[in-house]
Design a protein around this motif. Structure first.
Motif, PDB file in Angstrom:
ATOM      1  N   ALA A   1       2.851  -7.889  -3.705  1.00 21.01           N
ATOM      2  CA  ALA A   1       2.934  -6.541  -3.127  1.00 21.01           C
ATOM      3  C   ALA A   1       4.383  -6.058  -3.075  1.00 21.01           C
ATOM      4  O   ALA A   1       4.675  -4.875  -3.304  1.00 21.01           O
ATOM      5  CB  ALA A   1       2.330  -6.550  -1.728  1.00 21.01           C
ATOM      6  N   ARG A   2       5.296  -6.989  -2.802  1.00 25.78           N
ATOM      7  CA  ARG A   2       6.716  -6.631  -2.755  1.00 25.78           C
ATOM      8  C   ARG A   2       7.203  -6.176  -4.139  1.00 25.78           C
ATOM      9  O   ARG A   2       7.972  -5.210  -4.257  1.00 25.78           O
ATOM     10  CB  ARG A   2       7.523  -7.830  -2.249  1.00 25.78           C
ATOM     11  N   ASP A   3       6.739  -6.871  -5.188  1.00 24.67           N
ATOM     12  CA  ASP A   3       7.098  -6.462  -6.551  1.00 24.67           C
ATOM     13  C   ASP A   3       6.566  -5.063  -6.854  1.00 24.67           C
ATOM     14  O   ASP A   3       7.260  -4.236  -7.451  1.00 24.67           O
ATOM     15  CB  ASP A   3       6.511  -7.447  -7.569  1.00 24.67           C
ATOM     16  N   VAL A   4       5.339  -4.805  -6.418  1.00 27.48           N
ATOM     17  CA  VAL A   4       4.740  -3.486  -6.652  1.00 27.48           C
ATOM     18  C   VAL A   4       5.509  -2.420  -5.872  1.00 27.48           C
ATOM     19  O   VAL A   4       5.801  -1.336  -6.400  1.00 27.48           O
ATOM     20  CB  VAL A   4       3.249  -3.499  -6.245  1.00 27.48           C
ATOM     21  N   ALA A   5       5.861  -2.726  -4.637  1.00 29.47           N
ATOM     22  CA  ALA A   5       6.610  -1.766  -3.818  1.00 29.47           C
ATOM     23  C   ALA A   5       7.963  -1.446  -4.442  1.00 29.47           C
ATOM     24  O   ALA A   5       8.456  -0.315  -4.357  1.00 29.47           O
ATOM     25  CB  ALA A   5       6.792  -2.322  -2.410  1.00 29.47           C
ATOM     26  N   GLY A   6       8.566  -2.457  -5.080  1.00 30.71           N
ATOM     27  CA  GLY A   6       9.871  -2.253  -5.713  1.00 30.71           C
ATOM     28  C   GLY A   6       9.833  -1.234  -6.829  1.00 30.71           C
ATOM     29  O   GLY A   6      10.857  -0.625  -7.165  1.00 30.71           O
ATOM     30  N   HIS A   7       8.654  -1.020  -7.389  1.00 27.63           N
ATOM     31  CA  HIS A   7       8.501  -0.025  -8.465  1.00 27.63           C
ATOM     32  C   HIS A   7       7.958   1.295  -7.938  1.00 27.63           C
ATOM     33  O   HIS A   7       7.622   2.189  -8.724  1.00 27.63           O
ATOM     34  CB  HIS A   7       7.588  -0.575  -9.563  1.00 27.63           C
ATOM     35  N   ARG A   8       7.843   1.397  -6.575  1.00 24.09           N
ATOM     36  CA  ARG A   8       7.430   2.652  -5.928  1.00 24.09           C
ATOM     37  C   ARG A   8       6.097   3.154  -6.467  1.00 24.09           C
ATOM     38  O   ARG A   8       5.921   4.342  -6.751  1.00 24.09           O
ATOM     39  CB  ARG A   8       8.532   3.710  -6.035  1.00 24.09           C
ATOM     40  N   PHE A   9       5.147   2.249  -6.560  1.00 21.69           N
ATOM     41  CA  PHE A   9       3.799   2.625  -6.972  1.00 21.69           C
ATOM     42  C   PHE A   9       3.222   3.621  -5.976  1.00 21.69           C
ATOM     43  O   PHE A   9       3.300   3.428  -4.765  1.00 21.69           O
ATOM     44  CB  PHE A   9       2.907   1.382  -7.052  1.00 21.69           C
ATOM     45  N   ALA A  10       2.621   4.700  -6.482  1.00 26.89           N
ATOM     46  CA  ALA A  10       2.170   5.796  -5.621  1.00 26.89           C
ATOM     47  C   ALA A  10       0.669   6.016  -5.649  1.00 26.89           C
ATOM     48  O   ALA A  10       0.186   7.058  -5.198  1.00 26.89           O
ATOM     49  CB  ALA A  10       2.896   7.082  -6.010  1.00 26.89           C
ATOM     50  N   GLY A  11      -0.097   5.045  -6.148  1.00 22.57           N
ATOM     51  CA  GLY A  11      -1.547   5.202  -6.187  1.00 22.57           C
ATOM     52  C   GLY A  11      -2.240   4.468  -5.045  1.00 22.57           C
ATOM     53  O   GLY A  11      -1.694   4.325  -3.950  1.00 22.57           O
ATOM     54  N   VAL A  12      -3.460   4.009  -5.324  1.00 20.59           N
ATOM     55  CA  VAL A  12      -4.252   3.255  -4.344  1.00 20.59           C
ATOM     56  C   VAL A  12      -4.096   1.771  -4.643  1.00 20.59           C
ATOM     57  O   VAL A  12      -4.326   1.340  -5.775  1.00 20.59           O
ATOM     58  CB  VAL A  12      -5.738   3.651  -4.400  1.00 20.59           C
ATOM     59  N   TYR A  13      -3.714   1.002  -3.635  1.00 17.72           N
ATOM     60  CA  TYR A  13      -3.510  -0.439  -3.773  1.00 17.72           C
ATOM     61  C   TYR A  13      -4.599  -1.148  -2.988  1.00 17.72           C
ATOM     62  O   TYR A  13      -4.673  -1.040  -1.761  1.00 17.72           O
ATOM     63  CB  TYR A  13      -2.131  -0.820  -3.245  1.00 17.72           C
ATOM     64  N   VAL A  14      -5.478  -1.861  -3.695  1.00 13.39           N
ATOM     65  CA  VAL A  14      -6.555  -2.591  -3.030  1.00 13.39           C
ATOM     66  C   VAL A  14      -6.093  -4.030  -2.808  1.00 13.39           C
ATOM     67  O   VAL A  14      -5.986  -4.817  -3.747  1.00 13.39           O
ATOM     68  CB  VAL A  14      -7.856  -2.566  -3.874  1.00 13.39           C
TER      69      VAL A  14
ATOM     70  N   LEU B   1       4.936  -5.269 -15.751  1.00 11.84           N
ATOM     71  CA  LEU B   1       4.352  -4.734 -14.516  1.00 11.84           C
ATOM     72  C   LEU B   1       4.698  -3.260 -14.326  1.00 11.84           C
ATOM     73  O   LEU B   1       3.814  -2.476 -13.952  1.00 11.84           O
ATOM     74  CB  LEU B   1       4.829  -5.560 -13.316  1.00 11.84           C
ATOM     75  N   PRO B   2       5.943  -2.818 -14.557  1.00 15.91           N
ATOM     76  CA  PRO B   2       6.224  -1.384 -14.410  1.00 15.91           C
ATOM     77  C   PRO B   2       5.325  -0.516 -15.275  1.00 15.91           C
ATOM     78  O   PRO B   2       4.883   0.562 -14.844  1.00 15.91           O
ATOM     79  CB  PRO B   2       7.696  -1.270 -14.835  1.00 15.91           C
ATOM     80  N   GLU B   3       5.030  -0.959 -16.496  1.00 12.91           N
ATOM     81  CA  GLU B   3       4.142  -0.161 -17.348  1.00 12.91           C
ATOM     82  C   GLU B   3       2.748  -0.082 -16.741  1.00 12.91           C
ATOM     83  O   GLU B   3       2.119   0.983 -16.721  1.00 12.91           O
ATOM     84  CB  GLU B   3       4.061  -0.774 -18.756  1.00 12.91           C
ATOM     85  N   LEU B   4       2.240  -1.210 -16.228  1.00 14.63           N
ATOM     86  CA  LEU B   4       0.919  -1.206 -15.602  1.00 14.63           C
ATOM     87  C   LEU B   4       0.894  -0.238 -14.419  1.00 14.63           C
ATOM     88  O   LEU B   4      -0.045   0.556 -14.263  1.00 14.63           O
ATOM     89  CB  LEU B   4       0.555  -2.613 -15.145  1.00 14.63           C
TER      90      LEU B   4
ATOM     91  N   LEU C   1       4.171  -1.155   1.247  1.00 12.36           N
ATOM     92  CA  LEU C   1       3.756  -0.222   0.202  1.00 12.36           C
ATOM     93  C   LEU C   1       3.688   1.236   0.641  1.00 12.36           C
ATOM     94  O   LEU C   1       3.866   2.139  -0.182  1.00 12.36           O
ATOM     95  CB  LEU C   1       2.384  -0.645  -0.346  1.00 12.36           C
ATOM     96  N   GLU C   2       3.380   1.468   1.902  1.00 11.61           N
ATOM     97  CA  GLU C   2       3.307   2.853   2.352  1.00 11.61           C
ATOM     98  C   GLU C   2       4.709   3.354   2.701  1.00 11.61           C
ATOM     99  O   GLU C   2       5.587   2.561   3.029  1.00 11.61           O
ATOM    100  CB  GLU C   2       2.373   2.952   3.568  1.00 11.61           C
ATOM    101  N   PRO C   3       4.993   4.660   2.591  1.00 17.78           N
ATOM    102  CA  PRO C   3       4.031   5.744   2.377  1.00 17.78           C
ATOM    103  C   PRO C   3       3.768   6.091   0.913  1.00 17.78           C
ATOM    104  O   PRO C   3       2.942   6.949   0.627  1.00 17.78           O
ATOM    105  CB  PRO C   3       4.694   6.920   3.078  1.00 17.78           C
ATOM    106  N   GLU C   4       4.481   5.442  -0.024  1.00 16.64           N
ATOM    107  CA  GLU C   4       4.271   5.811  -1.425  1.00 16.64           C
ATOM    108  C   GLU C   4       2.824   5.551  -1.859  1.00 16.64           C
ATOM    109  O   GLU C   4       2.159   6.411  -2.431  1.00 16.64           O
ATOM    110  CB  GLU C   4       5.231   5.059  -2.338  1.00 16.64           C
ATOM    111  N   ALA C   5       2.332   4.345  -1.598  1.00 21.81           N
ATOM    112  CA  ALA C   5       0.965   3.984  -1.977  1.00 21.81           C
ATOM    113  C   ALA C   5       0.051   4.088  -0.759  1.00 21.81           C
ATOM    114  O   ALA C   5       0.505   4.121   0.385  1.00 21.81           O
ATOM    115  CB  ALA C   5       0.935   2.565  -2.527  1.00 21.81           C
TER     116      ALA C   5
END
Length: 279
Positions: free
Chosen positions: A78-91, A55-58, A108-112
Motif C-alpha cells: 500500500a505504501r508503494d501504491v501511495a507513493g505513486h499517488r494512485f487516485a482510484g479505488v483500492y480494495v 507498478l506505475p504503469e499499472l 492512501l487517502e485522500p487521493e485513493a
C-alpha cells in the motif's frame, strides 16, 4: 455499464482467480510482471491477465486496484501504491487486522478511496464460490459488487465502516484455521497411543461446527473449571509424544478466565463473553 480497468497486485492463487472473475465485468485486468516469479507469470497467463512492465504503469491505467498478497506485505505494498499517488479505488482484501487496514486508509487517502475486503473460502475455480465481504464508502462497495456480479465470487456489504470486513475474515479464520491445527494435535496424540482410527470414528458421529452454536459458549464457561485442567493433562500428553503443547496450554489459560463461573447454569452468552474479556 461501467467497465473499469482493474489492476491485481501480486496475483497468487486467490488473487489471480478473483481477477479472472472480475474480467467478466471489466475492460481489462492488469498485473505487474516486474519481480514476480515464474509461477505468478504462469497463473497470470492461465487466467488471461494482461502484463504491464511496472507498478506505475499499472496504477496509471487502473480505475480499481485489488490487493491480495501475503499479510506481511500488505502495508508495504500500500505504501508503494501511495507513493505513486494512485487516485482510484483500492480494495484492501488481505487477511490483516482492522487496525492495519485503517493504517492503510491513512496511507492512501485522500487521493485513493479504500474499500475493506475479506475473502472467505477457497479460490473461485473448479466450482468453488468464495465470498468477498466488503465495508467502506457505499458508492465504492457497490461498484465492487457490480464488478463481481454474476461471477463465482459472491459479495456482501457489511456497512460503511472500514475494518468490519477485515474483522469478519479474521474472526472466521481464527476458528477455521486453528481448528485444523487442533485436528493435527488430536490425531497426533491418538496415533502415538494407537487409537487414531477410533478417534476418527468417535468424531464422525458429530458433523456440526461449534462455530454455528455460539450458545454453547456459556456451557463451556460453566465447565471451564474442569476443562482447563483436562487440557493441561492433554498438553502434557502431547509434550510426552514430542508434539507441541503450547496451543492446549493457551486454551487452558483462556478457560481459567471463567473459573468463577463454575457450574453456573444461569450464565448467558453475553455474560460469558464479558467475563472472557476481563483478565
Amino acid at each position: 455499464m461501467d467497465q473499469p480497468t482493474v489492476g491485481i497486485l501480486h496475483p497468487g492463487s486467490m488473487g489471480a482467480a478473483v481477477a479472472a472473475c472480475a474480467a467478466t465485468n471489466a475492460a481489462e485486468i492488469l498485473w505487474c510482471a516486474a519481480g514476480r516469479s515464474p509461477a505468478s507469470a504462469a497463473r497470470a497467463t492461465q487466467f488471461g491477465l494482461t502484463p504491464v512492465a511496472t507498478l506505475p504503469e499499472l496504477l496509471d491505467r487502473s480505475d480499481i486496484v485489488i490487493s491480495l498478497c501475503p499479510p506481511a506485505a500488505a502495508e508495504n505494498l500500500a505504501r508503494d501504491v501511495a507513493g505513486h499517488r494512485f487516485a482510484g479505488v483500492y480494495v484492501e482484501a488481505n487477511a490483516i487486522n482492522p487496525e492495519r487496514t485503517k493504517r492503510i486508509v491513512g496511507l492512501l487517502e485522500p487521493e485513493a478511496t479504500v474499500v475493506d475486503g475479506g475473502v472467505v473460502g477457497s479460490p473461485p475455480v473448479g466450482g468453488k464460490t468464495p465470498s468477498l465481504y466488503l465495508s467502506g464508502p457505499a458508492a465504492q462497495t457497490e461498484r465492487i459488487k457490480a464488478l463481481l456480479a454474476g461471477t463465482a465470487v459472491r459479495t456482501a456489504v457489511l456497512g460503511t465502516e472500514v475494518g468490519k470486513a477485515s474483522a469478519l475474515k479474521l474472526s472466521y479464520a481464527s476458528f477455521q484455521k486453528t481448528s485444523r491445527v487442533l485436528v493435527a494435535l488430536a490425531v497426533g496424540m491418538a496415533r502415538e497411543h494407537g487409537v487414531d482410527q477410533e478417534l476418527i470414528e468417535v468424531a464422525s458421529r458429530r458433523t456440526d461446527s461449534y462455530l454455528s452454536e455460539p450458545q454453547y459458549v456459556a456451557k463451556t464457561a460453566a465447565r471451564a473449571w474442569r476443562w482447563g485442567p483436562e487440557l493441561e493433562e492433554a498438553a502434557d500428553t502431547l509434550a510426552a509424544a514430542g508434539l507441541p503443547p503450547e496451543m492446549l496450554r493457551a486454551a487452558a489459560s483462556t478457560l481459567a478466565r471463567w473459573h468463577e463461573a463454575k457450574d453456573d447454569s444461569e450464565l448467558t452468552l453475553t455474560d460469558a463473553l464479558d467475563r472472557l474479556a476481563q483478565p
